[in-house]
Design a protein around this motif. Structure first.
Motif, short mmCIF file in Angstrom:
data_model
loop_
_atom_site.label_atom_id
_atom_site.label_comp_id
_atom_site.label_asym_id
_atom_site.label_seq_id
_atom_site.Cartn_x
_atom_site.Cartn_y
_atom_site.Cartn_z
N PRO A 109 0.83 -1.21 0.00
CA PRO A 109 0.00 0.00 0.00
C PRO A 109 0.86 1.26 0.00
O PRO A 109 2.00 1.27 0.48
CB PRO A 109 -0.79 -0.11 1.32
CG PRO A 109 -0.67 -1.52 1.75
CD PRO A 109 0.64 -2.02 1.21
N SER A 110 0.33 2.33 -0.54
CA SER A 110 0.95 3.67 -0.51
C SER A 110 2.34 3.69 -1.14
O SER A 110 3.15 4.54 -0.80
CB SER A 110 1.07 4.18 0.94
OG SER A 110 -0.16 4.20 1.58
N ARG A 127 3.83 7.00 0.45
CA ARG A 127 3.02 7.81 1.37
C ARG A 127 3.05 9.30 1.03
O ARG A 127 3.17 10.15 1.90
CB ARG A 127 3.51 7.61 2.80
CG ARG A 127 2.79 6.49 3.52
CD ARG A 127 2.97 6.69 5.01
NE ARG A 127 2.39 5.58 5.73
CZ ARG A 127 2.49 5.44 7.04
NH1 ARG A 127 3.17 6.32 7.72
NH2 ARG A 127 1.93 4.42 7.63
N ARG A 168 7.13 2.19 5.81
CA ARG A 168 6.47 3.41 5.36
C ARG A 168 6.40 4.42 6.51
O ARG A 168 6.11 4.07 7.65
CB ARG A 168 5.06 3.08 4.84
CG ARG A 168 5.11 2.09 3.67
CD ARG A 168 3.74 1.83 3.09
NE ARG A 168 2.82 1.21 4.03
CZ ARG A 168 2.82 -0.08 4.34
NH1 ARG A 168 3.72 -0.90 3.81
NH2 ARG A 168 1.93 -0.56 5.18
N GLY A 577 -3.43 10.65 5.20
CA GLY A 577 -4.07 9.51 4.56
C GLY A 577 -4.29 8.35 5.51
O GLY A 577 -3.94 8.39 6.69
N GLU A 579 -4.17 3.91 5.28
CA GLU A 579 -3.78 2.75 4.48
C GLU A 579 -4.04 1.49 5.29
O GLU A 579 -4.14 1.53 6.54
CB GLU A 579 -2.29 2.82 4.12
CG GLU A 579 -1.38 2.76 5.33
CD GLU A 579 0.10 2.92 4.99
OE1 GLU A 579 0.40 3.39 3.89
OE2 GLU A 579 0.92 2.59 5.85
N SER A 597 -4.93 2.42 -0.07
CA SER A 597 -4.57 3.67 0.58
C SER A 597 -5.36 4.81 -0.03
O SER A 597 -5.72 4.79 -1.21
CB SER A 597 -3.07 3.94 0.45
OG SER A 597 -2.69 4.03 -0.92
N ILE A 599 -4.91 9.08 0.02
CA ILE A 599 -4.00 10.16 0.42
C ILE A 599 -4.50 11.47 -0.16
O ILE A 599 -4.80 11.56 -1.36
CB ILE A 599 -2.56 9.88 -0.06
CG1 ILE A 599 -2.03 8.58 0.55
CG2 ILE A 599 -1.64 11.04 0.30
CD1 ILE A 599 -0.65 8.19 0.05
N TRP A 623 -5.51 7.68 -4.63
CA TRP A 623 -5.99 6.40 -4.11
C TRP A 623 -5.27 5.26 -4.84
O TRP A 623 -4.79 5.41 -5.96
CB TRP A 623 -7.51 6.27 -4.26
CG TRP A 623 -7.99 6.40 -5.69
CD1 TRP A 623 -8.41 7.53 -6.32
CD2 TRP A 623 -8.07 5.36 -6.68
NE1 TRP A 623 -8.74 7.28 -7.62
CE2 TRP A 623 -8.55 5.95 -7.87
CE3 TRP A 623 -7.80 4.00 -6.66
CZ2 TRP A 623 -8.75 5.21 -9.03
CZ3 TRP A 623 -8.00 3.25 -7.82
CH2 TRP A 623 -8.49 3.87 -8.99
N TYR A 625 -5.35 0.65 -4.68
CA TYR A 625 -5.71 -0.58 -3.97
C TYR A 625 -5.26 -1.79 -4.78
O TYR A 625 -4.97 -1.70 -5.98
CB TYR A 625 -7.21 -0.65 -3.66
CG TYR A 625 -8.13 -0.67 -4.87
CD1 TYR A 625 -8.48 -1.87 -5.48
CD2 TYR A 625 -8.69 0.50 -5.36
CE1 TYR A 625 -9.35 -1.90 -6.56
CE2 TYR A 625 -9.55 0.49 -6.44
CZ TYR A 625 -9.88 -0.72 -7.04
OH TYR A 625 -10.73 -0.75 -8.11
#
Length: 727
Positions: A109-110, A127, A168, A577, A579, A597, A599, A623, A625
């Motif tokens: 994620p992110s 991120r 992250r 954000g 996540e 995520s 953000i 976004w 996913y």
């Protein structure tokens, strides 16, 4: 596109940030509450469960396995670490076909890495903090304890890998400068006492083929162990330049790795490793985007010059560990690294004819060379005490030379370097020093405190060999981190943390376009999260919410007319954000993983005026996913079968600070079938199954100084077959 760039205004309301943090705190508290779960974890279990990305390795009892990571420079259970980290084990690396950092996009994620321009150039975003092209990366890339010193090392091939950990959020207290967005900690396979060999051959579309071999064993049993691997890849390519009538995404590479571990006594261990990689191929196959054309579509490459790309990587290191009788460990890591990347003969207008017929367009040569030496020493306390600590010091010496030259394109058949119009050399030297320490204290089995502190000094100097001008400055930052974690059970915890990250400032090449110096970037991040093992440890759920305040946000701009490039800064910005990732082992054969995520980012102050205020930061997916499905089954007769499908989607990415052009939603699917009958295995793979085409890089004419906007295409669908044998 041409001529339509303008500033956008906006207002930032502090109540949005407050409500976001409050709602995230409530979410973490609810999901972590013992009453919210139905876990049946045994009271005697002392090791929390693994992260969402560890599909492919599991125990026989149907539970998800426990993972040990070294994210904080000591061995720890993954879920006892109070930070957002995804650990990808060797099983998933094999099943998902991960051979580069870019392969993590569909799992973490992110996080994203996309290619651009030449084989050494990449854009990493984690991120909401983004890679600055040809500048310092937003993450620390660490391979077997050695931190990379050049962003060109981020595109190297990953072979013979045991585990990848993606951290992250700022990791400055542990890894120092440039770990402003996180860290990627890669562990290669260790040498073994038993003799192990592996050979594989892979073929695919575009006249692609790859040969790989690895061997491991003992030279002296239990004392001197070796491991070595080699790979050769040749790809004719599948993206055609219509003007030149040839493929432009071709490449040929060779990669070698070697490792020796010597254990002369029970207390002392020496780990010597080295690697070598050469790659030659096409580069800079951008195409023009004219007014009225869709910037989210892919168009033919038509430039009348075909660029060539090179990447040369060498590195070696010696790690020594001495274990004292009282359980403390003294570690020394000495390392050398060399990285060279180049794009040669790049057409700067990307048109099918010279920009001004009869006079000529422009062609670029750019060479980057980095050589570094580093030393790290640290003393680590035993890991089984209530109080645990680590003290260390770090030194890095780097020589980095860059030369960008523009030549006149005199048309077909002419020597591309007959008339040189500009030459922008830069010679960079820097010495970086750091001292750091961490402290972990368990108030009880439930409540635990983690503290980290690191001071970095980065003394930088730049000279222009052509003019003799010199500049210099020392950038420094104190990078603290504090986290508090609470375990409701050994398998359920929540944490809250605050940390600072620091990306060093530096100098642009001397030109009339860009300022000579840019400032260091600072990011302060506040985070809350939870790690939950549920349903008899068959389901793992991780959630984190974060808010990051950024000062001197670095971004990149290019000017084709002068062949000059520069790093500029945004005075003030922020992003926040949420996540999460989830892994569920539905049956012994079937598991599903989910991740995603959201953000949001804002430019609060670009240059002290209203320009771009309220716009979103560039190169940040609003976004993202992913979904992974893996099915493994015993087919009988000594044959095992496996199927893995990965789907990822992302969007709402603004290319530049003007927010005028945005990447629309992109959906990608990959699939792999594995058939194994020891010692043989067959893998059939399909990347980008539905042949989705989009731009991985984009420049508007306003931010590039080019006659049109330009785009850089993603690879089309790739079908491969691989046969491997282990003996």
């Amino acid at each position: 596109m041409l001529g339509k760039h303008r500033a956008k205004g906006g207002h930032i309301m502090s109540i949005q940030r407050t409500s976001f943090l409050a709602s995230t705190a409530l979410l973490a508290a609810l999901t972590a509450s013992p009453g919210a779960s139905q876990t049946a974890a045994s009271a005697g279990s002392a090791v929390p469960q693994d992260s969402a990305a560890n599909a492919g390795d599991s125990g026989d009892n149907g539970e998800l396995e426990d993972i040990v990571v070294t994210a904080r420079k000591r061995e720890e259970s993954l879920n006892s670490v109070p930070l957002a980290v995804t650990a990808i084990t060797s099983g998933l690396i094999e099943r998902a076909g991960i051979t580069s950092i870019q392969g993590l996009n569909a799992i973490v994620p992110s996080f994203s890495q996309v290619p651009a321009q030449d084989p050494g150039t990449n854009i990493i975003t984690v991120r909401g903090i983004t890679q600055v092209r040809f500048g310092e990366p937003p993450v620390a890339l660490v391979i077997d304890g050695v931190q990379a010193s050049s962003p060109d090392q981020g595109t190297q091939e990953l072979t013979d890998i045991e585990r990848i950990e993606v951290l992250r959020g700022p990791q400055g207290s542990t890894y120092g400068r440039n770990a402003i967005g996180g860290a990627i900690n890669i562990t290669t396979r260790l040498p073994t006492n038993e003799l192990e060999n592996q050979l594989s051959a892979e073929i695919g579309q575009g006249l692609y083929y790859r040969l790989f071999g690895a061997s491991s064993g003992a030279i002296v049993d239990d004392t001197l162990l070796y491991r070595m691997s080699a790979s050769y890849t040749n790809n004719e390519g599948r993206i055609r330049n219509e003007t030149l009538d040839r493929k432009v995404d071709n490449y040929e590479s060779i990669s070698l790795r070697g490792r020796l571990i010597y254990k002369p006594t029970a207390a002392l261990s020496l780990d010597l490793r080295g690697s070598y990689e050469n790659l030659n191929g096409g580069s800079a196959y951008y195409y023009p985007l004219f007014p009225g054309q869709d910037i989210n579509a892919v168009y033919p490459v038509v430039s009348n010059r075909g660029g060539k790309g090179e990447r040369r990587l060498r590195d070696s290191s010696l790690k020594a560990d001495y274990n004292f009788a009282n359980g403390m460990t003294l570690t020394s890591i000495s390392a050398y690294a060399y990285a060279r990347a180049a794009t040669l003969g790049q057409d700067l207008d990307f048109l099918s004819y010279p920009l001004a017929p009869g006079f000529g367009g422009l062609i670029l040569d750019q060479n980057r060379r980095t050589e570094s030496w580093s030393e790290e020493v640290r003393l680590t306390s035993p890991s089984d005490g209530r109080l645990r600590w680590l003290l260390g010091a770090y030194y890095l010496n780097t020589h980095r030379d860059v030369v960008s030259s523009a030549y006149l394109d005199l048309g077909p058949g002419s020597d591309i370097r007959t008339v040189r119009l500009s030459n922008l050399p830069e010679r960079n030297r820097n010495n970086a020093y750091a001292v750091f320490g961490t402290l972990d204290y368990d108030f009880s089995e439930s409540l635990k405190l983690s503290l980290g502190l690191r001071q970095d000094w980065d003394d930088r100097k730049q000279a222009n060999p052509a003019t003799g001008s010199r500049v210099g400055r020392t950038f420094e930052s104190l990078q603290p981190k504090a986290s508090l974690s609470y375990f409701f059970t050994p398998d359920q915890m929540v944490y809250a943390s605050a940390a600072r990250g620091f990306r060093s400032g530096g100098f642009n090449a001397e030109s009339l376009i860009f300022p000579r110096q840019y400032d260091a970037e600072i990011a302060d991040t506040y985070e809350i999260g939870s790690k939950l093992s549920l349903v008899d440890r068959r389901l793992q759920l991780n959630v984190a919410g974060f808010y990051t305040d950024q000062k001197n946000v670095q971004f990149y701009r290019w000017d084709s007319a002068s062949a000059a490039q520069g790093i500029l800064t945004i005075n003030d910005g922020y992003h926040y954000g949420i996540e999460g990732d989830l892994t569920a082992r539905l049956t012994r054969e079937l598991r599903v993983s989910l991740g995603g995520s959201l953000i949001d980012s804002k430019i609060q102050d670009y240059n002290g005026a209203a320009l771009y205020r309220g716009n979103k930061l560039p190169h940040v997916n609003g976004w993202k996913y992913n979904v992974g499905v893996q099915y493994d089954r015993d087919l009988g007769g000594g044959i095992d079968g496996g199927l893995r499908i990965d789907y990822q989607a992302f969007g709402d990415l603004y290319w530049f600070i003007d927010n005028l052009e945005k990447q629309k939603q992109v959906d990608l699917v990959s699939a792999r079938i594995l058939i194994n009958r020891a010692p043989w295995s067959l893998t059939l793979s399909a990347e980008n199954v539905f042949n989705r085409r989009y731009n991985t890089d984009y420049f508007s004419s306003f931010f590039a100084g080019s006659p049109t906007d330009v785009g850089f295409p993603n690879p089309p669908r790739q079908l491969n077959a691989k046969l491997a044998v282990r003996f």
